[in-house]
Scaffold this motif. Structure first.
Motif, PDB file in Angstrom:
ATOM      1  N   SER A  71       8.162  33.310  -8.718  1.00  0.00           N
ATOM      2  CA  SER A  71       9.142  32.245  -8.478  1.00  0.00           C
ATOM      3  C   SER A  71       9.986  32.029  -9.717  1.00  0.00           C
ATOM      4  N   ASN A  72      11.197  31.528  -9.516  1.00  0.00           N
ATOM      5  CA  ASN A  72      12.130  31.402 -10.629  1.00  0.00           C
ATOM      6  C   ASN A  72      13.082  30.260 -10.326  1.00  0.00           C
ATOM      7  N   TRP A  74      15.938  29.432 -11.516  1.00  0.00           N
ATOM      8  CA  TRP A  74      17.369  29.727 -11.432  1.00  0.00           C
ATOM      9  C   TRP A  74      17.745  30.289 -10.079  1.00  0.00           C
ATOM     10  N   ILE A  75      16.899  31.203  -9.580  1.00  0.00           N
ATOM     11  CA  ILE A  75      17.186  31.794  -8.277  1.00  0.00           C
ATOM     12  C   ILE A  75      17.266  30.673  -7.246  1.00  0.00           C
ATOM     13  N   THR A  78      20.394  28.076  -8.256  1.00  0.00           N
ATOM     14  CA  THR A  78      21.772  28.596  -8.203  1.00  0.00           C
ATOM     15  C   THR A  78      22.183  28.834  -6.751  1.00  0.00           C
ATOM     16  N   GLN A  91      23.249  25.393 -13.921  1.00  0.00           N
ATOM     17  CA  GLN A  91      23.074  26.588 -14.749  1.00  0.00           C
ATOM     18  C   GLN A  91      24.020  26.581 -15.944  1.00  0.00           C
ATOM     19  N   LEU A  93      26.386  27.915 -17.456  1.00  0.00           N
ATOM     20  CA  LEU A  93      27.413  28.896 -17.160  1.00  0.00           C
ATOM     21  C   LEU A  93      28.748  28.212 -17.428  1.00  0.00           C
ATOM     22  N   PRO A  94      29.483  28.661 -18.447  1.00  0.00           N
ATOM     23  CA  PRO A  94      30.765  28.008 -18.729  1.00  0.00           C
ATOM     24  C   PRO A  94      31.734  28.179 -17.566  1.00  0.00           C
ATOM     25  N   ASP A  95      32.525  27.128 -17.253  1.00  0.00           N
ATOM     26  CA  ASP A  95      33.656  27.405 -16.372  1.00  0.00           C
ATOM     27  C   ASP A  95      34.971  27.299 -17.154  1.00  0.00           C
TER      28      ASP A  95
ATOM     29  N   MET B   1      36.038  34.084 -13.324  1.00  0.00           N
ATOM     30  CA  MET B   1      34.585  33.922 -13.474  1.00  0.00           C
ATOM     31  C   MET B   1      33.839  35.262 -13.596  1.00  0.00           C
ATOM     32  N   GLN B   4      31.392  35.519 -16.406  1.00  0.00           N
ATOM     33  CA  GLN B   4      30.167  34.721 -16.426  1.00  0.00           C
ATOM     34  C   GLN B   4      29.095  35.368 -15.567  1.00  0.00           C
ATOM     35  N   TYR B   5      27.894  34.820 -15.683  1.00  0.00           N
ATOM     36  CA  TYR B   5      26.747  35.316 -14.914  1.00  0.00           C
ATOM     37  C   TYR B   5      27.098  35.458 -13.440  1.00  0.00           C
ATOM     38  N   MET B   7      25.083  36.787  -9.522  1.00  0.00           N
ATOM     39  CA  MET B   7      23.757  36.643  -8.902  1.00  0.00           C
ATOM     40  C   MET B   7      22.800  37.624  -9.567  1.00  0.00           C
ATOM     41  N   ALA B   8      21.584  37.175  -9.759  1.00  0.00           N
ATOM     42  CA  ALA B   8      20.625  37.962 -10.552  1.00  0.00           C
ATOM     43  C   ALA B   8      20.348  39.342  -9.974  1.00  0.00           C
ATOM     44  N   GLN B 216      13.732  39.728 -12.826  1.00  0.00           N
ATOM     45  CA  GLN B 216      14.020  38.355 -13.260  1.00  0.00           C
ATOM     46  C   GLN B 216      13.218  37.979 -14.500  1.00  0.00           C
ATOM     47  N   PHE B 220      17.053  39.911 -16.064  1.00  0.00           N
ATOM     48  CA  PHE B 220      17.522  38.839 -15.192  1.00  0.00           C
ATOM     49  C   PHE B 220      18.863  39.151 -14.526  1.00  0.00           C
TER      50      PHE B 220
END
Lengths: 475, 362
Positions: A71-72, A74-75, A78, A91, A93-95, B1, B4-5, B7-8, B216, B220
């Motif tokens: 389990s995580n 973030w998954i 997000t 998260q 994560l810059p916008d 975007m 940026q990150y 989806m994993a 992950q 990740f």
């Protein structure tokens, strides 16, 4: 103490004859297929005898090393925040836009043929050179770009390489709570035991609660060290608190590392994001610490380009070489065009480090304004945020905000339920702070929620509207 | 975007197109979220598979000659590599050897399976040989995997680079194999952009989810832009399938010409190339040199091919890779009379090669 034992002892690199004769000049061969192969040969090894026959397991079952690590947070979160109508302060994560010169160099680099092929496994030459030049200023010492730097897939990849390269089954690793959530599963995946110590504080009436109020008790910290302790993971500036460890606090940790002959894995991804009145200090520069510390940095956090997934570890060769062994058996090399672009971006800012226009200086100034705005906003609705001295997160106790959590799962901590409810009903997302805790300490932090503020003004405006319109909080 | 990150488990437009493009090739309906994992190159995919599924004491069957990381990744997972060699049948005088002449002995292969066998690594098209496993050969491997309940790690990075009308077949498309196979491939090899380090694994979710767990907890995320670029490239190719300008159509044709050029040129100095049917490489038999100049300088016990390559670099200005390094230590002595050349090179490089060979011949 510094060498890993079973996992990697048989994979140590050995100089192969091809290293001495390889020269792309002989026939102008590109490094694409021929060159890469000889690098791979350096990890040839002999294997130990088979272990005694064990009970046969189902073939499709996961290997034991990842048992319970599926389990995580973030998954899970997000996915929830992916709804475009949700204001996402979850998260990290810059916008905001990355600097334009950073984007420009990448698009130029992508057009060059040779920069689309494999590069040096341990780090693209121009990048490790730039990192060496930058960090020599901060370490006040020479740093060998080939032997004392490793470029990895994000700081995340550096953490993985460090833990896999240096931590063995049966080792103990000290982790301060709250912690960036991957530290625990990575330590467990290496077969080691995490030993937790919480940061502790109490808000003081009449004084703004600050991340610096959260400290480690030195006696309690010492009690966690023993002969099995292989490493301590330090994160400064800290996620999620934004704590910037002081000289005295780092000295306590350093003294213990030296006394117990322990390694230090120092996660310093937010090293540039430090606010007025604070200074980021590198524990590796303390006496006796360079030889036992690996320090991790991140392009994503330095240049607001989290999607580039480039990080690095800096340390003495006798430690870095083990991370390099892991690298050559995991991803082998990182993406070339991104590394070249990062190198060029670094050179631009290295040349103007005293200039306010340098991104290392301008970004923290920009974020300090946003931080202050968030502090003010959260206070205005009766919440008590912990003012961060660094990083781009702020946490607050949300128990005074009305939320009907009766429909949520019972077995989850309060903050998990709260964030899920808030995302669905208030269209605002955040991250539950108990996600950064081990199971014993979750109850201590389950009323806290983390907000990310490296966001455009319009995002913060939208968040402000939602928070101000919340049901009137209980007094 | 895109900075940026994402989806994993993979940038959504990429996993979507991989699912649709490769689903057709595998004869499977692929779910982009459940059956596709994007990794840091095929190398990263292999690592993730080994860590997810190989436990201490497990055996992993590796077909020789093998890409060297299979062995070290097995060992890092605490596994025990078990080797079985492809062997050439004798060729007629004057005939060129061919990669499809190198085969597994079915009895020998069957003998390598034990109750501890967890997985078999299959590389087709093969590096260094360039062998493209035939349907019958794949069926042999498949039946043994099913009989012994073994997983198959199929490294198919060169899958779109096949020659002479030979067809690449994914073992996962054979009956009974989808449920136990991980199919690994690489944008680097497919698009000639190795520096992008974008790879992927396709497989059934009951196995792939364990790779997601490793992923992950190790990297990740993979870089976003490289994934976006690969997605766009696949989209372009899908639109232009079968049309002039299609890289997937033109590139193998061009490389086949390179291959033929190199085969012709190498023979002029007495090197005996083995004709590959896929991939970037060919190997050349140097037995004649071994009998004419057996005592080339080198360390005691150093396999002949390594000494030959050193000699060739210094004296002839040509570089190749000794094939014995693609073999387990006990078998290196049996395969020390081959060297590997890469023909995925530009015109200028092939011309330079011809010049060196001319000088050599003289």
């Amino acid at each position: 103490m510094f060498l890993t034992q079973r996992r990697l002892c048989s994979l140590g690199s050995r100089t192969k004859f091809l290293r001495t004769i390889y020269s792309s000049k002989i026939l102008g061969f590109s490094t694409s297929a021929v060159g890469i192969t000889y690098h791979r040969l350096t990890n040839y090894c002999t294997y130990s005898a088979m272990s005694p026959k064990k009970e046969m397991s189902l073939k499709f079952k996961n290997a034991k090393r990842i048992e319970g690590l599926d389990s995580n947070v973030w998954i899970e979160f997000t996915k929830l925040a992916a709804d475009p109508s949700v204001v996402n302060l979850g998260q990290g994560l810059p916008d905001i836009s990355p600097p334009s010169y950073v984007k420009e160099v990448l698009s130029k680099v992508a057009l060059m043929d040779s920069l689309n092929q494999y590069t040096r496994g341990f780090g693209h030459p121009s990048l490790v050179k730039a990192l060496s030049c930058l960090y020599e200023k901060l370490y006040q010492n020479q740093i060998n770009p080939d032997k004392e730097i490793l470029v990895t897939v994000g700081a995340y990849g550096s953490l993985f390489n460090a833990i896999q390269g240096l931590i063995d089954e049966g080792d103990e690793v000290i982790i301060m709570v709250p912690f960036y959530d991957c530290y625990e599963p990575m330590v467990r995946m290496a077969g080691a035991t995490p030993v937790f110590i919480p940061l502790r504080s109490k808000p003081v009436d009449g004084k703004k609660w600050s991340s610096s109020d959260w400290t480690l008790d030195p006696k309690e910290l010492e009690s966690k060290f023993n002969s099995k302790t292989k490493a301590i993971i330090l994160n400064t500036p800290h996620n999620p608190f934004g704590k910037v460890y002081t000289k005295e606090e780092l000295q306590v940790i350093a003294d213990l590392c030296i006394k117990y002959d322990t390694l230090c894995i120092s996660d310093e991804v937010y090293e540039w994001l430090v606010y007025t009145g604070n200074k980021h200090l590198k524990i590796a520069t303390f006496p006796g610490m360079w030889e036992r510390t690996v320090t991790i940095g991140s392009a994503g956090k330095t240049f607001s380009v989290t999607g580039w997934k480039l990080g690095w570890t800096i340390g003495p060769n006798h430690l870095i070489k083990h991370l390099q062994t892991v690298q050559q058996n995991t991803v082998y090399t990182c993406a070339t065009p991104l590394q070249e672009a990062l190198a060029q971006a670094f050179w631009i800012d290295i040349k103007r480090m005293d200039d306010p226009e340098c991104y290392f200086n301008s970004l923290p100034k920009e974020l300090e304004v946003k931080r202050d705005r968030m502090v003010h906003l959260l206070e205005s609705v009766g919440l008590k945020p912990i003012v961060p001295d660094g990083g781009y997160f702020i946490i607050a106790n949300v128990s005074s905000l009305d939320a009907d959590l009766s429909d949520m799962k019972n077995d989850e901590p309060y903050d998990y339920k709260f964030v899920k409810w808030m995302t669905k009903n208030k269209k605002l997302s955040a991250i539950p702070v108990s996600a950064f805790c081990n199971s014993e300490t979750k109850p201590q932090f389950e009323k806290f929620v983390r907000f990310c503020f490296i966001k455009k003004d319009s995002t913060l405006d939208a968040a402000e509207e939602i928070i101000k319109a919340w049901n009137k909080p209980k007094s | 975007m895109l900075n940026q990150y994402t989806m994993a488990f993979g940038y959504p437009p990429l996993t979507k197109i991989l699912a649709s493009f490769f689903g057709k090739l595998l004869g499977q309906e692929l779910d982009p979220l459940k059956n596709v994992l994007v990794t840091v190159g095929a190398y990263g995919a292999l690592f993730t598979a080994f860590q997810a599924l190989v436990d201490e004491g497990d055996e992993v069957i590796i077909i020789e000659p093998f890409f060297d990381c299979y062995e070290s990744m097995t060992l890092m997972a605490g596994g025990h590599p078990v080797f079985v060699s492809l062997k050439p049948s004798p060729t007629g005088d004057g005939d060129l050897d061919s990669s499809n002449n190198w085969q597994l002995d079915p009895t020998e292969l069957a003998s390598k399976f034990t109750s501890r066998t967890k997985a078999l690594v299959l590389n087709t098209p093969n590096n260094p040989l360039g062998k493209v496993f035939s349907k019958a050969e794949l069926e042999l491997v498949a039946s043994l995997c099913q009989q012994h309940d073994v997983l198959c790690f199929a490294d198919e990075v060169y899958q779109l680079l096949v020659y002479d009308g030979v067809q690449h077949i994914s073992i996962a498309s054979l009956p009974g194999m989808w449920d136990r196979t991980l199919t690994i491939s690489s944008a680097g090899k497919i698009f000639g952009a190795t520096g992008w380090k974008v790879g992927w694994v396709l497989g059934p979710n009951h196995i792939l989810r364990h790779l997601q767990t490793v992923h992950q907890n190790s990297v990740f995320h993979c870089p976003t832009q490289a994934q976006a670029a690969v997605a766009k490239s696949f989209e372009w190719e899908q639109l232009h399938m079968g049309q002039p300008g299609s890289y997937f159509a033109e590139f193998p044709k061009a490389m086949q010409r390179n291959r033929d050029h190199m085969i012709h040129s190498l023979q002029t100095v007495g090197l005996k190339p083995v004709v590959p049917h896929g991939g970037y490489f060919l190997i050349a038999d140097i037995s004649d040199f071994k009998s004419k100049m057996p005592d080339l300088p080198g360390a005691a016990e150093e396999p002949y091919d390594r000494r030959f390559v050193k000699w060739m670099i210094i004296n002839k200005g040509l570089m190749a890779i000794p094939v014995s390094i693609f073999y387990s230590v006990p078998h290196q002595k049996d395969f020390d009379h081959y060297i590997r050349f890469c023909f995925v090179k530009d015109e200028a490089t092939l011309q330079a090669m011809d010049e060196r060979l001319q000088k050599w011949k003289a």
